[in-house]
Scaffold this motif. Sequence first.
Motif, PDB file in Angstrom:
ATOM      1  N   GLY A   1       7.389  -2.284   6.595  1.00  0.00           N
ATOM      2  CA  GLY A   1       6.397  -3.172   6.705  1.00  0.00           C
ATOM      3  C   GLY A   1       5.857  -2.977   8.011  1.00  0.00           C
ATOM      4  N   HIS A   2       4.424  -2.766   8.061  1.00  0.00           N
ATOM      5  CA  HIS A   2       3.754  -2.334   9.348  1.00  0.00           C
ATOM      6  C   HIS A   2       2.554  -3.389   9.544  1.00  0.00           C
ATOM      7  CE1 HIS A   2       6.046   1.456   9.787  1.00  0.00           C
ATOM      8  NE2 HIS A   2       5.930   1.413   8.560  1.00  0.00           N
TER       9      HIS A   2
ATOM     10  N   LEU B   1      -7.920  -8.818  11.882  1.00  0.00           N
ATOM     11  CA  LEU B   1      -6.511  -9.018  11.994  1.00  0.00           C
ATOM     12  C   LEU B   1      -6.087 -10.363  11.438  1.00  0.00           C
ATOM     13  CD1 LEU B   1      -6.387  -7.661  15.645  1.00  0.00           C
ATOM     14  CD2 LEU B   1      -5.367  -6.407  13.451  1.00  0.00           C
ATOM     15  N   PRO B   2      -4.626 -10.571  11.341  1.00  0.00           N
ATOM     16  CA  PRO B   2      -3.786  -9.615  11.475  1.00  0.00           C
ATOM     17  C   PRO B   2      -3.698  -8.889  10.124  1.00  0.00           C
ATOM     18  CG  PRO B   2      -2.781 -11.773  10.358  1.00  0.00           C
ATOM     19  CD  PRO B   2      -4.407 -11.938  10.873  1.00  0.00           C
ATOM     20  N   LEU B   3      -3.304  -7.534  10.177  1.00  0.00           N
ATOM     21  CA  LEU B   3      -3.047  -6.605   8.941  1.00  0.00           C
ATOM     22  C   LEU B   3      -1.559  -6.642   8.705  1.00  0.00           C
ATOM     23  CD1 LEU B   3      -4.669  -4.470   7.389  1.00  0.00           C
ATOM     24  CD2 LEU B   3      -4.292  -2.899   9.334  1.00  0.00           C
ATOM     25  N   LEU B   4      -1.450  -7.069   7.335  1.00  0.00           N
ATOM     26  CA  LEU B   4       0.071  -7.197   7.049  1.00  0.00           C
ATOM     27  C   LEU B   4       0.178  -6.296   5.787  1.00  0.00           C
ATOM     28  CD1 LEU B   4      -0.139 -11.266   7.445  1.00  0.00           C
ATOM     29  CD2 LEU B   4       0.856  -9.521   9.165  1.00  0.00           C
ATOM     30  N   ILE B   5       0.940  -5.149   6.107  1.00  0.00           N
ATOM     31  CA  ILE B   5       1.058  -4.444   4.966  1.00  0.00           C
ATOM     32  C   ILE B   5       2.486  -4.075   4.733  1.00  0.00           C
ATOM     33  CG2 ILE B   5       0.396  -1.832   3.994  1.00  0.00           C
ATOM     34  CD1 ILE B   5      -2.351  -2.403   4.947  1.00  0.00           C
ATOM     35  N   ASN B   6       2.794  -3.854   3.547  1.00  0.00           N
ATOM     36  CA  ASN B   6       4.424  -3.056   3.226  1.00  0.00           C
ATOM     37  C   ASN B   6       4.141  -1.936   2.533  1.00  0.00           C
ATOM     38  OD1 ASN B   6       7.322  -3.417   3.234  1.00  0.00           O
ATOM     39  ND2 ASN B   6       6.653  -3.478   0.791  1.00  0.00           N
ATOM     40  N   GLN B   7       4.986  -0.982   2.597  1.00  0.00           N
ATOM     41  CA  GLN B   7       5.188   0.079   1.448  1.00  0.00           C
ATOM     42  C   GLN B   7       6.668   0.085   0.918  1.00  0.00           C
ATOM     43  OE1 GLN B   7       3.885   3.880   2.292  1.00  0.00           O
ATOM     44  NE2 GLN B   7       5.150   4.538   3.665  1.00  0.00           N
ATOM     45  N   TRP B   8       6.513   0.633  -0.099  1.00  0.00           N
ATOM     46  CA  TRP B   8       8.063   1.058  -0.852  1.00  0.00           C
ATOM     47  C   TRP B   8       7.864   2.408  -0.928  1.00  0.00           C
ATOM     48  CZ3 TRP B   8      12.034  -2.339  -1.657  1.00  0.00           C
ATOM     49  CH2 TRP B   8      11.768  -3.745  -1.676  1.00  0.00           C
TER      50      TRP B   8
ATOM     51  N   ALA C   1       1.033  -1.078  -0.302  1.00  0.00           N
ATOM     52  CA  ALA C   1      -0.134  -0.127   0.180  1.00  0.00           C
ATOM     53  C   ALA C   1       0.817   1.271   0.141  1.00  0.00           C
ATOM     54  CB  ALA C   1      -0.897  -0.019   1.350  1.00  0.00           C
ATOM     55  N   TYR C   2       0.252   2.301   0.009  1.00  0.00           N
ATOM     56  CA  TYR C   2       1.095   3.558   0.130  1.00  0.00           C
ATOM     57  C   TYR C   2       0.423   4.821   1.024  1.00  0.00           C
ATOM     58  CZ  TYR C   2       4.210   7.463  -1.271  1.00  0.00           C
ATOM     59  OH  TYR C   2       5.093   8.537  -1.217  1.00  0.00           O
ATOM     60  N   PHE C   3       1.230   5.209   1.796  1.00  0.00           N
ATOM     61  CA  PHE C   3       0.904   6.301   2.673  1.00  0.00           C
ATOM     62  C   PHE C   3       1.744   7.603   2.279  1.00  0.00           C
ATOM     63  CE2 PHE C   3      -0.079   2.232   4.505  1.00  0.00           C
ATOM     64  CZ  PHE C   3      -1.203   2.252   5.225  1.00  0.00           C
ATOM     65  N   PRO C   4       1.086   8.495   2.781  1.00  0.00           N
ATOM     66  CA  PRO C   4       1.541  10.245   2.407  1.00  0.00           C
ATOM     67  C   PRO C   4       3.032  10.261   2.759  1.00  0.00           C
ATOM     68  CG  PRO C   4      -0.659  10.229   3.425  1.00  0.00           C
ATOM     69  CD  PRO C   4      -0.061   9.020   3.510  1.00  0.00           C
ATOM     70  N   LEU C   5       3.658  11.164   1.874  1.00  0.00           N
ATOM     71  CA  LEU C   5       5.064  11.613   2.506  1.00  0.00           C
ATOM     72  C   LEU C   5       5.172  12.416   3.599  1.00  0.00           C
ATOM     73  CD1 LEU C   5       7.840  12.261   1.413  1.00  0.00           C
ATOM     74  CD2 LEU C   5       7.074  14.120  -0.094  1.00  0.00           C
ATOM     75  N   PHE C   6       3.868  13.417   3.764  1.00  0.00           N
ATOM     76  CA  PHE C   6       3.801  14.201   4.763  1.00  0.00           C
ATOM     77  C   PHE C   6       2.983  13.914   6.065  1.00  0.00           C
ATOM     78  CE2 PHE C   6       3.696  16.654   0.878  1.00  0.00           C
ATOM     79  CZ  PHE C   6       5.041  17.103   0.733  1.00  0.00           C
ATOM     80  N   ILE C   7       3.613  14.134   7.097  1.00  0.00           N
ATOM     81  CA  ILE C   7       2.887  13.607   8.433  1.00  0.00           C
ATOM     82  C   ILE C   7       2.850  15.091   8.999  1.00  0.00           C
ATOM     83  CG2 ILE C   7       3.299  12.282  10.625  1.00  0.00           C
ATOM     84  CD1 ILE C   7       5.197  10.705   8.935  1.00  0.00           C
ATOM     85  N   PRO C   8       1.318  15.282   9.725  1.00  0.00           N
ATOM     86  CA  PRO C   8       1.104  16.212  10.399  1.00  0.00           C
ATOM     87  C   PRO C   8       2.001  16.138  11.568  1.00  0.00           C
ATOM     88  CG  PRO C   8      -0.886  15.290   9.899  1.00  0.00           C
ATOM     89  CD  PRO C   8       0.304  14.260   9.288  1.00  0.00           C
ATOM     90  N   LYS C   9       2.628  17.466  12.113  1.00  0.00           N
ATOM     91  CA  LYS C   9       3.736  17.487  13.028  1.00  0.00           C
ATOM     92  C   LYS C   9       3.061  16.853  14.586  1.00  0.00           C
ATOM     93  CE  LYS C   9       4.301  21.157  15.406  1.00  0.00           C
ATOM     94  NZ  LYS C   9       4.557  22.529  15.594  1.00  0.00           N
TER      95      LYS C   9
ATOM     96  N   TRP D   1      -0.253   4.292  11.717  1.00  0.00           N
ATOM     97  CA  TRP D   1      -1.103   3.814  12.837  1.00  0.00           C
ATOM     98  C   TRP D   1      -2.423   4.746  12.959  1.00  0.00           C
ATOM     99  CZ3 TRP D   1      -1.742  -0.578  15.168  1.00  0.00           C
ATOM    100  CH2 TRP D   1      -0.581  -1.569  14.807  1.00  0.00           C
ATOM    101  N   ASN D   2      -2.388   5.948  12.526  1.00  0.00           N
ATOM    102  CA  ASN D   2      -3.392   7.040  12.875  1.00  0.00           C
ATOM    103  C   ASN D   2      -4.583   6.438  11.674  1.00  0.00           C
ATOM    104  OD1 ASN D   2      -4.464   9.151  13.576  1.00  0.00           O
ATOM    105  ND2 ASN D   2      -4.563   9.825  11.333  1.00  0.00           N
ATOM    106  N   THR D   3      -4.011   5.728  10.672  1.00  0.00           N
ATOM    107  CA  THR D   3      -4.953   5.263   9.571  1.00  0.00           C
ATOM    108  C   THR D   3      -5.483   3.927   9.671  1.00  0.00           C
ATOM    109  OG1 THR D   3      -3.469   6.286   8.007  1.00  0.00           O
ATOM    110  CG2 THR D   3      -5.123   4.594   7.078  1.00  0.00           C
TER     111      THR D   3
END
Length: 490
Positions: A173-174, A142-149, A64-72, A129-131
């Motif tokens: 991987g998360h 569960l389990p939730l088994l995700i990796n991102q490049w 999967a893919y998550f954003p580059l930016f993280i709220p502070k 984790w917020n997602t």
Amino acid sequence: MASKLTPRGTDYSKWYNELVAQADLAQHSDVKGCMVIKPYGFAIWERMQSVLDGMFKETGHVNAYFPLFIPKSYLSKEAAHVEGFAKECAVVTHYRLMNDPNGNGVVVDPSAKLEEELVVRPTSETIIWNTYKDWIQSYRDLPLLINQWANVVRWEMRTRLFLRTAEFLWQEGHTAHETKEEAVEEARRMLDVYANFAEGWMAMPVVKGVKSVNERFAGAEDTYCIEAMMQDGKALQAGTSHFLGQNFARAFDVKFATRDGGQELVWATSWGVSTRLMGALIMTHSDDAGLVLPPKLAPIEVVLVPIYKGEDQMAEIVAALKSIADDLKAAGIRVKLDDDDTKRSGWKFAEYELKGVPVRLAMGPRDLAGGTIEVARRDTKEKSYVPSEGIVAHVQSLLAEIQDNLLARAAARTTETTSVVDTWDDFIAALDRGGFVSAHWDGTSETEDLIKKETKATIRCIPLDGDTTPGQCIRTGAPSAQRVLFARAY
RNA sequence: CGGGAUAUAGCGCAGCCCGGUAGCGCGCUUCGUUCGGGACGAAGAGGCCGCAGGUUCGAAUCCUGCUAUCCCGACCA
């Protein structure tokens, strides 16, 4: 390109930098600490990615893919985590540029200030984790088994191509689990995946272990790692797999309905390897003539070089090589036929040695007449003439032999340079020789810090299958449950 | 963030001390001869000398400031 590399024995660090540049792997960019990965270097990374991605999928993970930016604010939700990364975060504060009123190009538009700054991810636990909070309701999720490049940014003070750059590519991987046992098992499973990749594909022996508290990932309960020994006697952390306990679930309030109707925090892992593996690969096998690649990861496994005088001879020899190249390709081997008439064969020989191509086949008029072909292997630099009939089988077994030889050679070096010591004097001497040093430690952070300060050596890991005979700490003499591995490290 | 160094052609460097209108090697282009381990010859193309000020008739060169990068440390995958 034509210049020779500084020998490893003269200046290892210089050798490394020159090799990376001359083998066309990467170069410094105009942005401090950031590198341009050049096509040949990226091709190797793509091989790594593709193999690892397959291994992750085999073990049940999806991408999967998550954003580059993280709220502070997200970053600070897990105390140890923010503590560990705060010092090296790039922060986005504005979202617009404007023409400079003084006419000097563009400037940041002060009216376009973000209400909440965005941190460029140094790692993605928090945003993920917020997602996950919204994705996980029940034990059935569960389990939730995700990796991102992805790429991540850590504003490092001092950088080195591939080994430590401000921006680097990696996979992370998360995973989320119902029980602690499952999460620990997952973290261990991925550690095994990494170790299998390192040894089976990179031909790089590694020690599997667990980090001491000092070296643990910010926010983890346990950090498992693979540690490799480089040719100059320094250790390199090649991959990590973290058991995160319920720390992130707690920070982001990720609870699930249990089988008996209760609510419980999920258990987590994260694990990653990065473009640092490129540095590990280079420093494990390469020599004074250039890069040495294990066949399984080489973008080109076999290069075919014609030797000829005149166009007629060239046509004849290239045709013969083309036929061999086609046979090799049909057998699934990555080949390149270099029939570039503007480069001489001698130049090509040097060039492909610099680039670490495992096997070189050269054919000249004598070979053509005699039905032979010259076979040169990069790992030992040995050359032989073999009948061109049956060359495919010969090359296949040679590639396998080279792969095995590289691992054996690296393993022998790692073993030979590992010292087992019981006195402080021997400990110092062993560190100065380089390599892993197996010694007793009293288990306290204080002692670890002290040893680091006095010797620059850190505990690389507490080996998972290490010697568990009790003893006395090398530094303090206090009781020790088992030997740990020390080394100076990258 | 401390210490050291550098910034001149695509790359590697010289020139700077002692100011006078930019040079070498590699690479690149064209032609020819070559071709079993990085060929040779000839002819070419290519430069706001990191940026901004200052001194001077004149600055790559002297002065001031800035910026960037590399190396060695401390910190980190």
